[in-house]
Design a protein around this motif. Structure first.
Motif, short mmCIF file in Angstrom:
data_model
loop_
_atom_site.label_atom_id
_atom_site.label_comp_id
_atom_site.label_asym_id
_atom_site.label_seq_id
_atom_site.Cartn_x
_atom_site.Cartn_y
_atom_site.Cartn_z
N SER A 654 0.81 -1.14 0.01
CA SER A 654 -0.13 0.22 -0.03
C SER A 654 0.89 1.07 -0.14
N ASN A 655 1.88 1.26 0.87
CA ASN A 655 2.95 2.23 0.85
C ASN A 655 3.50 2.55 -0.57
N ALA A 656 3.84 1.58 -1.00
CA ALA A 656 4.54 1.62 -2.50
C ALA A 656 3.41 2.39 -3.37
N ILE A 657 2.08 1.87 -3.42
CA ILE A 657 1.11 2.38 -4.24
C ILE A 657 0.85 3.83 -4.08
N LYS A 658 0.75 4.05 -2.40
CA LYS A 658 0.53 5.40 -2.20
C LYS A 658 1.85 6.37 -2.50
N PHE A 659 2.90 5.91 -2.59
CA PHE A 659 4.03 6.95 -2.58
C PHE A 659 4.59 6.87 -4.32
N THR A 715 9.93 -2.87 -4.68
CA THR A 715 10.59 -1.98 -5.21
C THR A 715 9.65 -1.15 -5.90
N ASP A 716 9.49 0.20 -5.55
CA ASP A 716 8.58 1.06 -6.44
C ASP A 716 9.62 2.31 -7.27
N THR A 717 8.60 2.76 -7.88
CA THR A 717 9.33 3.66 -8.90
C THR A 717 8.75 5.19 -8.42
N PHE A 733 4.39 6.95 14.25
CA PHE A 733 3.65 8.19 13.77
C PHE A 733 4.71 9.11 12.99
N THR A 734 5.52 8.26 12.33
CA THR A 734 6.52 9.04 11.40
C THR A 734 5.73 9.15 9.95
N GLN A 735 5.55 10.24 9.59
CA GLN A 735 4.96 10.46 8.27
C GLN A 735 5.60 11.39 7.44
N GLY A 736 6.05 11.08 6.42
CA GLY A 736 6.76 11.82 5.19
C GLY A 736 5.93 13.00 4.82
N GLY A 737 5.82 14.28 5.59
CA GLY A 737 5.20 15.51 5.42
C GLY A 737 4.22 15.29 4.26
N GLY A 746 -2.07 7.84 5.53
CA GLY A 746 -1.90 6.70 6.30
C GLY A 746 -2.01 7.19 7.80
N THR A 747 -1.53 6.39 8.72
CA THR A 747 -1.70 6.55 10.06
C THR A 747 -0.23 6.78 10.65
N GLY A 748 0.86 6.62 9.74
CA GLY A 748 2.37 6.80 10.21
C GLY A 748 2.73 5.68 11.26
N LEU A 749 1.86 4.74 11.07
CA LEU A 749 1.98 3.33 12.20
C LEU A 749 2.52 2.15 11.40
N GLY A 750 2.15 2.09 10.11
CA GLY A 750 2.20 0.99 9.33
C GLY A 750 3.88 0.48 9.24
N LEU A 751 4.75 1.15 9.07
CA LEU A 751 6.02 0.55 9.04
C LEU A 751 6.39 0.13 10.58
N ALA A 752 6.06 0.86 11.42
CA ALA A 752 6.13 0.44 13.01
C ALA A 752 5.63 -0.97 13.05
P1 ADP Z 1 1.97 5.80 6.51
O1 ADP Z 1 0.45 5.54 7.26
O2 ADP Z 1 2.13 7.41 6.70
O3 ADP Z 1 2.22 5.34 5.31
P2 ADP Z 1 4.21 4.36 7.46
O4 ADP Z 1 4.71 4.03 8.86
O5 ADP Z 1 3.57 3.22 6.66
O6 ADP Z 1 3.10 5.24 7.68
O7 ADP Z 1 5.03 5.08 6.55
C1 ADP Z 1 5.94 6.21 7.39
C2 ADP Z 1 6.50 7.11 6.19
O8 ADP Z 1 7.41 6.48 5.50
C3 ADP Z 1 5.30 7.54 5.07
O9 ADP Z 1 4.70 8.80 5.70
C4 ADP Z 1 6.32 7.85 3.98
O10 ADP Z 1 6.91 9.17 4.39
C5 ADP Z 1 7.48 7.13 4.27
N1 ADP Z 1 7.24 5.99 3.16
C6 ADP Z 1 6.78 4.64 3.51
N2 ADP Z 1 6.72 4.00 2.40
C7 ADP Z 1 7.22 4.89 1.30
C8 ADP Z 1 7.42 4.56 -0.17
N3 ADP Z 1 7.16 3.34 -0.68
N4 ADP Z 1 7.83 5.40 -0.80
C9 ADP Z 1 8.06 6.62 -0.14
N5 ADP Z 1 7.89 6.82 1.26
C10 ADP Z 1 7.20 5.97 1.99
#
Ligand code: ADP
Length: 798
Positions: A654-659, A715-717, A733-737, A746-752
């Motif tokens: 989902s992150n890959a698609i989202k970003f 891997t995403d592009t 709670f880390t979210q890339g601005g 997202g929630t900033g919790l996915g990767l955690a």
């Molecule tokens: P979020 O719910 O915001 O996706 P995550 O914990 O999943 O929270 O991700 C934290 C942050 O890591 C994201 O807000 C984003 O800035 C960065 N990130 C995660 N995956 C990607 C990705 N595939 N490409 C670019 N940035 C990503």
């Protein structure tokens, strides 16, 4: 054989007899008289103990008693080959004085000596081998002087008349010669023994002198004092005018005269050591002494001519000074103002003493070196003690516990905080004890073992102590520093340093935070469900009952439309809030260890394909495709929780698609074999790991323990992640601005959550990214299909 029979070379004509009887009586009386005179001479000279005097006395008496013109005594030389003139009754020419006769061939004397018979020549002019001592000599007789058959010399009696000697003279002189021979031999033996005794005494004296000098040399351990004494002794012993020692500097290019006697003449002058290859210099360098009898123009002294000019050195004895087989200088004795010679004995004595001095100087220098080293060592020790006491103060005062162990797990160093943490008396030294025996928790020891495998890498672990405290332990194995003596040393490991920090409070705060979050999220869930439910209800009611009534009224229709849109927003946001709450609950439960995991053999192929299937629709919505690359034989199963692993995959996809705005998403599954610090990467690993050395290094830095691993990467592009954000993306709670929509999706919790799940599986998760190029998120799971032996199997309820 001795023949007493006289031999005449000429027919001896007896004196004519006129009154035979009377003549006979006179003859007898004369013979009697001569015989008595002979006795007298014999007894007189036997009392004389000086050879010269004896011979003179003998000659004088013989000449006066018998009226002979001259008597000469020849004596055999040391070798017994020649006869030399020892005494003569009359003065002789110098040539005659120095005359020597070869026994056997040398004139009358030589012949008489070799034949050991008395010979008389009545007429010298008729004798072709006679060599009379002067022109006036006309007849001669030679009588060998024998003792016990051994030749002592020859008595040569000369006359200025022809036929002066008769048979009687010969017999008389023969008797005398043999008596005198005994006395001569006795004196010679006495002289010889005196000479021997004197030589012996001289030798003993010299030896004693040398040993006394050597003793005084070795009694000093001061090099310059040794040299002073050596020179003084040698100058005195050899009776020279002046002596000194030239000592070369370390580089052997210059030198100084360090000792002189009797006066300091060349002190404070620096002499350059001649770089010639003269034979004298070569000999000196080989340790052989040398005498320069005429020093005035000697080429060896040419370089110092001016410096030594005031001394007026005429003769020189040079003795090399050798210390530990190295020529350190030259000892010299000089004759000033006039030339002199040096005897072989003097040379020998000087050499002996110089070699003793060399040894003494070498010892003194050694002692000096040792003392210097001792002083340096003392200084170093002092510095080290100061350093170590500083270090000790630091170690005592740092708030963290510190323990350093060697390769075998024995404690090298520990500070009081560590000992206190270990529940031991802080003052007790633990040096030499095994860490395992001193610390109540086994985790610390396994951490140090782990650190030993990868020197330089920091390994961290939280240790729960029996008293409830939590210690964060960070261990690193340190390499030794290379030294001059052992540059290879850096390959060896000095030991492991472990820092322990008490994080009980932080953990407690964290737990409270988690508890709070968990309670709050729990409490939020019911009102959220209500909001969502009622929103749906209101939406449905409006659509069903209100919308048809107001269709005609355009304004009312508009209002209804807006209300419905707003309700959709409420619905979406409520859903998002629900997701956040669910994620929050998940994280807090995981962190608190309150989740029960259903662990089993899981097919990663299925996990990957399942997650891809679940996200394909979302990807297509965004015009993205998802490609999956797996090894032809598929991925081996791992031991894990199927649903949680799917959750990880879905989160990452989902992150890959989202970003990602355009391009594609690639999923790869591959194997990694780690052995002896090497990584074997199998296909289809992402190109980044196969070709990019930096990424490969990073892969290597990930601390894979030896064994087989399965790796999955997405891997995403997409937009990529800024470098400064990289270290934090796995934090809560880390979210890339500003994401694509400006509004956080997202929630900033996915990767955690992903991190918690993967780490629960004893795996690793990490990301590589390049801004505007894309990101690769990877996780690795140890390849095993059942619970490892060291972890208790986990309850299956979730
Ligand atoms: P979020 O719910 O915001 O996706 P995550 O914990 O999943 O929270 O991700 C934290 C942050 O890591 C994201 O807000 C984003 O800035 C960065 N990130 C995660 N995956 C990607 C990705 N595939 N490409 C670019 N940035 C990503």
């Amino acid at each position: 054989m001795v023949t007493k029979q006289p031999l005449s070379l000429n027919h001896h004509n007896p004196t004519p007899a006129f009154d035979e009887g009377q003549v006979q009586t006179q003859q007898d009386a004369l013979e009697q008289e001569h015989f008595l005179a002979l006795q007298e001479i014999s007894s007189r000279i036997s009392a004389i103990l000086d050879l010269g005097r004896l011979l003179d006395e003998l000659i004088q008496r013989v000449m006066t008693t018998f009226g002979y013109y001259n008597v000469l005594i020849f004596l055999t030389d040391d070798k017994g080959e020649d006869l030399y003139l020892a005494a003569s009754g009359r003065p002789l020419t110098r040539e005659m004085q120095e005359r020597r006769f070869k026994i056997g061939s040398g004139g009358l004397v030589g012949r008489a000596a070799s034949a050991v018979i008395s010979i008389f020549v009545p007429d010298v002019s008729e004798c072709d081998f006679c060599t009379p001592s002067g022109p006036t000599i006309l007849s001669e007789m030679a009588i060998p002087m024998l003792v016990g058959g051994l030749l002592v010399g020859v008595m040569d009696v000369e006359s200025d008349q022809v036929g002066a000697f008769k048979e009687w003279d010969l017999q008389l002189m023969n008797t005398l010669a043999n008596q005198v021979a005994a006395s001569i031999k006795a004196i010679q033996l006495l002289q010889e023994s005196r000479a021997n005794t004197m030589a012996l005494e001289q030798q003993t004296h010299t030896m004693m002198l040398i040993s006394r000098i050597a003793a005084t040399l070795t009694s000093s351990l001061d090099a310059s004092e040794i040299l002073d004494r050596t020179v003084r002794h040698l100058v005195e012993l050899s009776n020279t005018d002046y002596g000194g020692v030239f000592i070369m500097e370390q580089n052997k290019q210059h030198g100084l005269v360090l000792a002189e006697y009797p006066t300091r003449q060349l002190a404070d002058q620096r002499f350059s050591y001649p770089r010639t290859s003269s034979s004298v210099q070569q000999m000196l360098e080989m340790g052989i002494p040398h005498v320069i009898e005429d020093a005035v123009n000697h080429p060896l002294l040419a370089p110092f001519r001016e410096q030594i000019a005031p001394l007026d050195i005429r003769s020189l004895l040079l003795v090399p000074l050798v210390a530990r087989s190295d020529m350190i200088g030259v000892l010299f004795l000089a004759s000033l103002g006039q030339q002199r010679t040096f005897s072989g004995e003097e040379l020998e004595i000087c050499q002996t003493i110089a070699s003793q001095a060399g040894v003494a100087v070498a010892n003194a220098r050694l002692l000096q070196d040792i003392q210097q080293q001792k002083r340096a060592l003392a200084r170093k020790t002092q510095e080290l003690t100061e350093e170590s006491s500083k270090l000790d103060v630091i170690l005592r005062n740092i708030a963290d516990g510190l323990v350093v162990t060697d390769n075998t797990g024995r404690i090298i160093l520990s500070n009081p905080v560590f000992r206190e943490m270990a529940g031991l008396t802080p003052d007790r030294s633990l040096r030499g004890f095994l860490l395992a025996g001193c610390f109540p928790v086994t985790g610390l020891q396994s951490l140090t073992v782990q650190a030993l495998r990868v020197p330089g890498q920091v390994f961290t672990e939280n240790l729960e102590m029996p008293d409830g405290r939590v210690l964060k332990a960070s261990a690193t194995a340190m390499r030794l520093l290379p030294t001059l003596l052992d540059p290879e040393q850096e390959k060896r490991i000095a030991g492991v340093a472990t820092i322990l920090r008490d994080i009980t409070h932080e953990v407690e705060v964290d737990r409270m935070k988690t508890d709070f979050i968990s309670t709050v999220s729990h409490e939020l869930r019911s009102p959220l469900t209500t909001i969502l439910g009622f929103t749906n209800l209101v939406q449905r009611d409006i659509r069903r009952s209100v919308a048809s009534y107001v269709e005609a009224d355009e304004e009312a229709s508009h209002t209804i439309e807006r209300i419905l849109e707003n309700l959709t927003i409420i619905e979406n946001e409520s859903q998002r809030l629900t997701r956040i709450v669910n994620d929050l609950l998940d994280v807090s439960k995981m962190e608190a260890g309150r989740i029960k995991w259903r662990m089993s053999k899981v097919s990663l192929d299925k996990v990957i394909n399942g997650a891809v299937a679940a996200t394909t629709a979302l990807a297509e919505e965004n015009d993205l495709s998802i490609q999956v690359y797996l090894p032809p034989q598929g991925l081996p199963p791992v031991y894990g929780n199927h649903d949680r692993l799917i959750q990880v995959m879905i989160n990452l996809l989902s992150n890959a698609i989202k970003f990602t705005r355009r391009g594609r998403i690639e999923v790869r599954g591959w194997r990694l074999n780690v052995h002896d610090g090497m990584l074997d990467i199998s296909d289809p690993a992402p190109p980044i790991y196969r070709s990019n050395p930096t990424a490969q290094k990073m892969l290597a830095d990930l601390q894979f323990s030896a064994g087989e691993w399965v790796l999955v990467s997405i891997t995403d592009t997409g937009i990529g992640i800024p470098v400064k954000s990289m270290p934090h993306i796995f934090e809560k709670f880390t979210q890339g601005g500003k994401v694509l929509t400006e509004k956080p999706k997202g929630t900033g919790l996915g990767l955690a959550i992903c991190k918690e799940i993967i780490e629960y599986h004893k795996g690793l998760i990490w990301a590589d990214s390049e801004q505007a190029q894309g990101s690769t998120f990877s996780f690795a799971l140890p390849l095993r299909s059942q619970a490892p032996e060291d972890t208790p199997s986990i309850p299956i309820e979730e």
